[in-house]
Design a protein around this motif. Structure first.
Motif, PDB file in Angstrom:
ATOM      1  N   MET A 142       0.856  -1.169   0.000  1.00 39.74           N
ATOM      2  CA  MET A 142       0.000   0.000   0.000  1.00 39.74           C
ATOM      3  C   MET A 142       0.904   1.234   0.000  1.00 39.74           C
ATOM      4  N   ASN A 143       0.444   2.352   0.519  1.00 39.32           N
ATOM      5  CA  ASN A 143       1.236   3.583   0.480  1.00 39.32           C
ATOM      6  C   ASN A 143       1.601   4.081   1.880  1.00 39.32           C
ATOM      7  N   HIS A 180     -10.550  -5.018  -2.332  1.00 35.74           N
ATOM      8  CA  HIS A 180      -9.680  -4.034  -1.689  1.00 35.74           C
ATOM      9  C   HIS A 180      -8.636  -3.602  -2.710  1.00 35.74           C
ATOM     10  N   GLY A 181      -8.146  -2.380  -2.607  1.00 37.53           N
ATOM     11  CA  GLY A 181      -7.148  -1.944  -3.570  1.00 37.53           C
ATOM     12  C   GLY A 181      -6.595  -0.568  -3.293  1.00 37.53           C
ATOM     13  N   SER A 182      -5.671  -0.146  -4.156  1.00 36.67           N
ATOM     14  CA  SER A 182      -5.033   1.158  -4.042  1.00 36.67           C
ATOM     15  C   SER A 182      -4.357   1.463  -5.367  1.00 36.67           C
ATOM     16  N   THR A 183      -4.677   2.603  -5.965  1.00 39.89           N
ATOM     17  CA  THR A 183      -4.115   2.945  -7.271  1.00 39.89           C
ATOM     18  C   THR A 183      -2.595   2.984  -7.246  1.00 39.89           C
ATOM     19  N   PHE A 184      -2.034   3.628  -6.241  1.00 38.15           N
ATOM     20  CA  PHE A 184      -0.584   3.769  -6.169  1.00 38.15           C
ATOM     21  C   PHE A 184       0.082   2.669  -5.353  1.00 38.15           C
ATOM     22  N   GLY A 185      -0.699   1.821  -4.693  1.00 39.85           N
ATOM     23  CA  GLY A 185      -0.112   0.760  -3.887  1.00 39.85           C
ATOM     24  C   GLY A 185       0.720  -0.191  -4.720  1.00 39.85           C
ATOM     25  N   PRO A 215       6.395   7.243  -0.225  1.00 36.68           N
ATOM     26  CA  PRO A 215       5.548   6.514   0.728  1.00 36.68           C
ATOM     27  C   PRO A 215       5.359   5.062   0.293  1.00 36.68           C
ATOM     28  N   VAL A 216       5.744   4.128   1.156  1.00 38.28           N
ATOM     29  CA  VAL A 216       5.566   2.699   0.900  1.00 38.28           C
ATOM     30  C   VAL A 216       5.109   2.037   2.193  1.00 38.28           C
ATOM     31  N   LEU A 260      10.123   1.620   5.064  1.00 37.62           N
ATOM     32  CA  LEU A 260      10.025   0.749   3.895  1.00 37.62           C
ATOM     33  C   LEU A 260      10.214   1.540   2.602  1.00 37.62           C
ATOM     34  N   GLY A 261       9.948   2.837   2.655  1.00 35.23           N
ATOM     35  CA  GLY A 261      10.147   3.706   1.495  1.00 35.23           C
ATOM     36  C   GLY A 261      11.464   4.447   1.505  1.00 35.23           C
ATOM     37  N   GLY A 262      12.330   4.140   2.475  1.00 44.27           N
ATOM     38  CA  GLY A 262      13.664   4.720   2.498  1.00 44.27           C
ATOM     39  C   GLY A 262      13.708   6.223   2.634  1.00 44.27           C
TER      40      GLY A 262
END
Length: 399
Positions: free
Chosen positions: A103-104, A282-287, A263-264, A257-259
């Protein structure tokens, strides 16, 4: 010419005041150090609330981001990109789980965990529809969404956002008997931070996490470990639950997780648990986007060798050991390179101490009155730890 006051005033003018930042305007950073618009350097002892565990602009992470930016940044989950499988595979192996759902933001990962736990309760455990209950802890912090603040015990985070989402029961953190008494036939999960960050780096009693694991196993309920702040090397282990040899039913990850680049977040769990999700549920466009996965792969690579975990453990002993000898502190808590210190309120507030540290070239931030959290990047050196502690010692002596 001091440019800071004007830049601070502009930020105050054009931004909603949901934060109370220190009056510093940062323009560059590398490793454990940042530089403001006037050229003054500061030692970063907050590390983006543990989002910068590997320091600012880690060369390996920056290189991965640059390389990916030149190729592909987004496909959405309607398609599969070439970084996705490797990221999920490596993260699954790091956590010891079967499946990963990227996810983000951290809050988005917690919301995912809540949804999955409820669906698991209905589809697998057989809880009656609409009756699923999740047990959470007092003084928790899991994010800012409406559902998450519904079970917050912090009035500042919770007040005026009702009506609140039902389905949660709050028990005392660290009290295994209170947890056992709260469990009923409709309980589907226990959600907790292995070490509570926003509350002031609250470390639970020894054996508590292992006891939570056993209670969850005995009662067929899921143990959801929110490792968004405590995970990925921060406490001297890959995850804070590792200190007690505990394997939760779901790891919830974010921040580092995104260093510190993008955003990660992600959740990782078994086939039985994450397998309840089906296409469209369930979902996420940028995930799990290509840029996030490319950076995330390198983050996992940094952790696979164990060097950062060992460094955090060793340097954390130095940090906590030096803090325990300072006059003016009423408590020192922590694990690895993560410390919560309570300043004697008769001396000064946490905000006043943070401002005084700022003047001495150290960035830290207060929480809950007289408490300050210290979470420097794991790339910090022994000499830099000494510099930060000496600055705090001077601040306390001046009061």
């Amino acid at each position: 010419m001091n440019l800071t006051p004007g830049a601070v005033a502009d930020a105050e003018r054009w931004t909603a005041h949901n934060y109370h930042p220190l009056p510093v305007v940062i323009t560059e950073a590398e490793g454990a150090w940042v530089t403001d618009i006037d050229g003054k350097r500061y030692l970063d002892c907050l590390a983006g609330y543990s989002a910068l565990n590997f320091g600012h602009r880690h060369p390996q992470l920056i290189a991965a981001a640059h390389a990916q930016l030149d190729r592909l940044t987004l496909t959405s989950r309607a398609f599969i990109h070439d970084q996705f499988a490797e990221f999920c595979h490596r993260l699954a192996q790091l956590t010891g789980q079967d499946l990963v759902l990227p996810m983000n933001t951290g809050a988005e990962a917690v919301e995912t965990a809540i949804k999955v736990a409820r669906k698991w309760g209905y589809r697998v455990k057989g809880v009656p529809a609409g009756k699923a209950k999740i047990i959470v802890m007092s003084d928790n912090f899991h994010g800012r969404t409406t559902t998450i603040v519904s079970f917050s015990t912090d009035p500042e985070a919770r007040d005026d956002y009702g009506p609140y989402t039902p389905g949660f029961e709050i028990v005392a953190y660290g009290d295994i008997l209170a947890l056992e008494e709260a469990i009923d036939d409709n309980t589907v999960a226990v959600l907790l931070e292995p070490i509570q960050g926003e509350a002031g780096v609250i470390v639970p009693p020894s054996g508590y996490l292992a006891a939570v694991r056993q209670v969850c196993t005995d009662n067929n309920i899921l143990f959801l470990a929110d490792e968004i702040q405590s995970g990925l090397g921060r406490t001297g282990k890959t995850f804070a639950v590792d200190h007690e040899g505990v394997q939760p039913d779901m790891h919830i990850m974010g921040k580092a997780l995104g260093g510190g680049i993008v955003p990660v977040s992600a959740v990782a769990a078994s086939h039985e648990v994450l397998g309840v999700l089906t296409p469209g549920s369930h979902g996420s466009t940028f995930g799990g986007n290509p840029l996030a996965c490319a950076v995330g792969i390198e983050v996992v690579k940094l952790l696979e060798k164990g060097e950062y975990q060992q460094r955090s453990a060793e340097l954390g002993q130095r940090l906590l050991g030096e803090l325990e000898h300072l006059d003016g502190l009423t408590a020192v808590r922590g694990k690895g390179l993560w410390a919560g210190i309570d300043i004697d309120p008769k001396l000064m507030s946490g905000r006043t101490a943070s401002l005084a540290l700022l003047e001495r070239g150290v960035l830290a931030k207060d929480t809950h009155g007289s408490t300050i959290r210290l979470a420097p990047p794991i790339v910090i050196s022994e000499a830099e730890i000494d510099f930060a502690v000496d600055a705090l010692k001077t601040v306390l002596k001046s009061a």
